[in-house]
Design a protein around this motif. Sequence first.
Motif, PDB file in Angstrom:
ATOM      1  N   THR A 120      38.803  43.632  47.860  1.00  0.00           N
ATOM      2  CA  THR A 120      39.950  43.499  46.521  1.00  0.00           C
ATOM      3  C   THR A 120      39.915  42.447  45.685  1.00  0.00           C
ATOM      4  OG1 THR A 120      41.166  44.860  48.197  1.00  0.00           O
ATOM      5  CG2 THR A 120      42.190  43.695  46.430  1.00  0.00           C
ATOM      6  N   ASP A 121      39.627  41.126  46.314  1.00  0.00           N
ATOM      7  CA  ASP A 121      39.603  40.142  45.488  1.00  0.00           C
ATOM      8  C   ASP A 121      38.612  39.900  44.521  1.00  0.00           C
ATOM      9  OD1 ASP A 121      41.997  39.313  46.759  1.00  0.00           O
ATOM     10  OD2 ASP A 121      41.142  37.535  48.073  1.00  0.00           O
ATOM     11  N   LEU A 122      37.537  40.288  45.049  1.00  0.00           N
ATOM     12  CA  LEU A 122      36.024  40.269  44.194  1.00  0.00           C
ATOM     13  C   LEU A 122      36.195  41.257  43.163  1.00  0.00           C
ATOM     14  CD1 LEU A 122      33.390  39.383  43.653  1.00  0.00           C
ATOM     15  CD2 LEU A 122      32.529  41.231  45.264  1.00  0.00           C
ATOM     16  N   LEU A 123      36.762  42.497  43.253  1.00  0.00           N
ATOM     17  CA  LEU A 123      37.150  43.743  42.348  1.00  0.00           C
ATOM     18  C   LEU A 123      37.930  43.126  41.416  1.00  0.00           C
ATOM     19  CD1 LEU A 123      36.976  46.756  45.000  1.00  0.00           C
ATOM     20  CD2 LEU A 123      35.349  46.290  43.370  1.00  0.00           C
ATOM     21  N   VAL A 124      39.075  42.841  41.808  1.00  0.00           N
ATOM     22  CA  VAL A 124      40.200  42.392  40.673  1.00  0.00           C
ATOM     23  C   VAL A 124      39.615  41.364  39.861  1.00  0.00           C
ATOM     24  CG1 VAL A 124      42.511  41.386  40.552  1.00  0.00           C
ATOM     25  CG2 VAL A 124      42.101  43.087  42.288  1.00  0.00           C
ATOM     26  N   GLU A 125      38.868  40.173  40.520  1.00  0.00           N
ATOM     27  CA  GLU A 125      38.376  39.176  39.877  1.00  0.00           C
ATOM     28  C   GLU A 125      37.468  39.625  38.639  1.00  0.00           C
ATOM     29  OE1 GLU A 125      38.206  34.983  38.911  1.00  0.00           O
ATOM     30  OE2 GLU A 125      39.655  36.382  39.721  1.00  0.00           O
ATOM     31  N   ALA A 126      36.670  40.859  38.958  1.00  0.00           N
ATOM     32  CA  ALA A 126      35.640  41.330  38.048  1.00  0.00           C
ATOM     33  C   ALA A 126      36.459  41.904  37.096  1.00  0.00           C
ATOM     34  CB  ALA A 126      34.629  42.397  38.876  1.00  0.00           C
ATOM     35  N   GLY A 127      37.439  42.747  37.501  1.00  0.00           N
ATOM     36  CA  GLY A 127      38.165  43.193  36.235  1.00  0.00           C
ATOM     37  C   GLY A 127      38.713  42.353  35.356  1.00  0.00           C
ATOM     38  N   LYS A 128      38.973  41.015  35.570  1.00  0.00           N
ATOM     39  CA  LYS A 128      39.559  40.108  34.956  1.00  0.00           C
ATOM     40  C   LYS A 128      38.941  39.567  34.110  1.00  0.00           C
ATOM     41  CE  LYS A 128      42.311  35.674  35.408  1.00  0.00           C
ATOM     42  NZ  LYS A 128      42.499  34.552  36.559  1.00  0.00           N
ATOM     43  N   TRP A 129      37.373  39.280  34.232  1.00  0.00           N
ATOM     44  CA  TRP A 129      36.356  38.887  33.422  1.00  0.00           C
ATOM     45  C   TRP A 129      35.304  39.465  32.771  1.00  0.00           C
ATOM     46  CZ3 TRP A 129      38.040  34.259  32.113  1.00  0.00           C
ATOM     47  CH2 TRP A 129      38.954  33.504  33.097  1.00  0.00           C
ATOM     48  N   ALA A 130      35.024  40.680  33.604  1.00  0.00           N
ATOM     49  CA  ALA A 130      33.746  41.207  33.205  1.00  0.00           C
ATOM     50  C   ALA A 130      33.907  42.315  31.870  1.00  0.00           C
ATOM     51  CB  ALA A 130      33.398  42.247  34.285  1.00  0.00           C
ATOM     52  N   LYS A 131      32.994  42.399  31.200  1.00  0.00           N
ATOM     53  CA  LYS A 131      33.330  43.473  29.901  1.00  0.00           C
ATOM     54  C   LYS A 131      33.065  44.716  30.482  1.00  0.00           C
ATOM     55  CE  LYS A 131      30.648  40.036  27.196  1.00  0.00           C
ATOM     56  NZ  LYS A 131      29.965  39.088  28.306  1.00  0.00           N
ATOM     57  N   ALA A 132      32.294  45.203  31.559  1.00  0.00           N
ATOM     58  CA  ALA A 132      32.362  46.463  32.182  1.00  0.00           C
ATOM     59  C   ALA A 132      31.772  46.154  33.584  1.00  0.00           C
ATOM     60  CB  ALA A 132      31.238  46.977  31.352  1.00  0.00           C
ATOM     61  N   HIS A 148      39.737  54.269  44.552  1.00  0.00           N
ATOM     62  CA  HIS A 148      40.635  52.920  44.747  1.00  0.00           C
ATOM     63  C   HIS A 148      39.890  51.743  44.439  1.00  0.00           C
ATOM     64  CE1 HIS A 148      43.445  55.760  46.901  1.00  0.00           C
ATOM     65  NE2 HIS A 148      42.759  56.172  47.686  1.00  0.00           N
ATOM     66  N   ALA A 149      38.597  51.845  44.686  1.00  0.00           N
ATOM     67  CA  ALA A 149      37.721  50.540  44.104  1.00  0.00           C
ATOM     68  C   ALA A 149      38.116  50.505  42.738  1.00  0.00           C
ATOM     69  CB  ALA A 149      36.461  50.667  44.599  1.00  0.00           C
ATOM     70  N   ALA A 150      37.739  51.704  41.977  1.00  0.00           N
ATOM     71  CA  ALA A 150      38.063  51.689  40.327  1.00  0.00           C
ATOM     72  C   ALA A 150      39.375  50.979  40.018  1.00  0.00           C
ATOM     73  CB  ALA A 150      37.583  52.814  39.910  1.00  0.00           C
ATOM     74  N   ARG A 151      40.549  51.171  40.830  1.00  0.00           N
ATOM     75  CA  ARG A 151      41.744  51.004  40.619  1.00  0.00           C
ATOM     76  C   ARG A 151      41.993  49.590  40.563  1.00  0.00           C
ATOM     77  NH1 ARG A 151      41.441  56.064  39.495  1.00  0.00           N
ATOM     78  NH2 ARG A 151      40.251  54.988  37.942  1.00  0.00           N
ATOM     79  N   LYS A 152      41.109  49.038  41.620  1.00  0.00           N
ATOM     80  CA  LYS A 152      41.346  47.719  41.729  1.00  0.00           C
ATOM     81  C   LYS A 152      40.694  46.729  40.530  1.00  0.00           C
ATOM     82  CE  LYS A 152      41.072  47.835  46.823  1.00  0.00           C
ATOM     83  NZ  LYS A 152      40.194  47.565  48.041  1.00  0.00           N
ATOM     84  N   VAL A 153      39.525  47.412  40.009  1.00  0.00           N
ATOM     85  CA  VAL A 153      39.107  46.800  38.813  1.00  0.00           C
ATOM     86  C   VAL A 153      40.065  46.756  37.720  1.00  0.00           C
ATOM     87  CG1 VAL A 153      37.061  46.854  37.097  1.00  0.00           C
ATOM     88  CG2 VAL A 153      36.735  46.881  39.629  1.00  0.00           C
ATOM     89  N   GLU A 154      40.695  48.021  37.585  1.00  0.00           N
ATOM     90  CA  GLU A 154      41.644  48.161  36.503  1.00  0.00           C
ATOM     91  C   GLU A 154      42.866  47.392  36.566  1.00  0.00           C
ATOM     92  OE1 GLU A 154      42.351  52.378  36.639  1.00  0.00           O
ATOM     93  OE2 GLU A 154      40.716  52.977  35.517  1.00  0.00           O
ATOM     94  N   ALA A 155      43.152  47.019  37.833  1.00  0.00           N
ATOM     95  CA  ALA A 155      44.222  46.179  38.063  1.00  0.00           C
ATOM     96  C   ALA A 155      43.925  44.783  37.453  1.00  0.00           C
ATOM     97  CB  ALA A 155      44.810  45.979  39.579  1.00  0.00           C
ATOM     98  N   GLY A 156      42.845  44.503  37.365  1.00  0.00           N
ATOM     99  CA  GLY A 156      42.302  43.084  36.774  1.00  0.00           C
ATOM    100  C   GLY A 156      42.185  43.087  35.367  1.00  0.00           C
TER     101      GLY A 156
END
Length: 276
Positions: A120-132, A148-156
């Motif tokens: 979760t932390d890695l996915l949210v952090e990726a969502g916070k900084w990554a362009k894609a 659910h993995a995708a939603r974690k990225v979206e949460a970032g």
Amino acid sequence: MRHAVKVGDYTVDGSKLLVIAGPCVIESESLCIEVAHALKEITTQLDLPFVFKASYDKANRTSIESFRGPGLERGLEILAKVKEQVGIPVTTDVHETCQVKPASEVVDLVQIPAFLCRQTDLLVEAGKWAKAVNIKKGQFADANIMVHAARKVEAGGCKNILLTERGTFFGYGDLVVDMRNLLWLRQSGCPVIFDATHSVQRPSGLGSASGGRREFVPLLLRAAVAAGVDGIFLEVHPEPDKALSDGPNMVPLNFVAELLAMAKELHAVVRKFCQR
């Protein structure tokens, strides 16, 4: 309903197959430049969008003795040179939250390795900084949980998300591809990529390293394109049997043009008869 995703200057919407390809690991700057130039020429001739892939660190090698790569700092320097000199988007995988921000400053697409698709932390952090973000489905994971993995990225904060199928554990030392996963992954709304080379991997099949059956890559690639994927992922090397990581399942560079030409033609047939 699938939504379009931006990767670099490309829009991934199923109209053209996205190609993500390159060596498994950054062995040297010269190798990356050589492979990137060759793949750009092939994909330009075929009019296919192309993202260069190579890893600065293979953090999940079987043996402590295995080559892992040049590390974060040097690896990102090499990827930046590939991006500038060859004029293409680049991607690499991240393994820890502290790697996401520096990687995102260089690469156009951050990849989440299959073994970390639930972190979760890695996915949210990726969502916070990554362009894609490209999330590899774990070899242990049900395709239906990847939403659910995708939603974690979206949460970032990132909406540009790809999901990649790369096979499922079949006993202790082999993988099998369930093509139904390609449909189930699509139900997330994200474009779906098929990893044709890791799908023929035999985890720890060589004892201290993973083996693979690259002769099955064309077969699985044809099946995945026929199933309607939005892109394909290939690990490529001029001399796979001399590669420092994942050689047995990588595609020889001199076979890529034929493989991608086949995939493009099949993709056109699928779009003609199965409008999505």
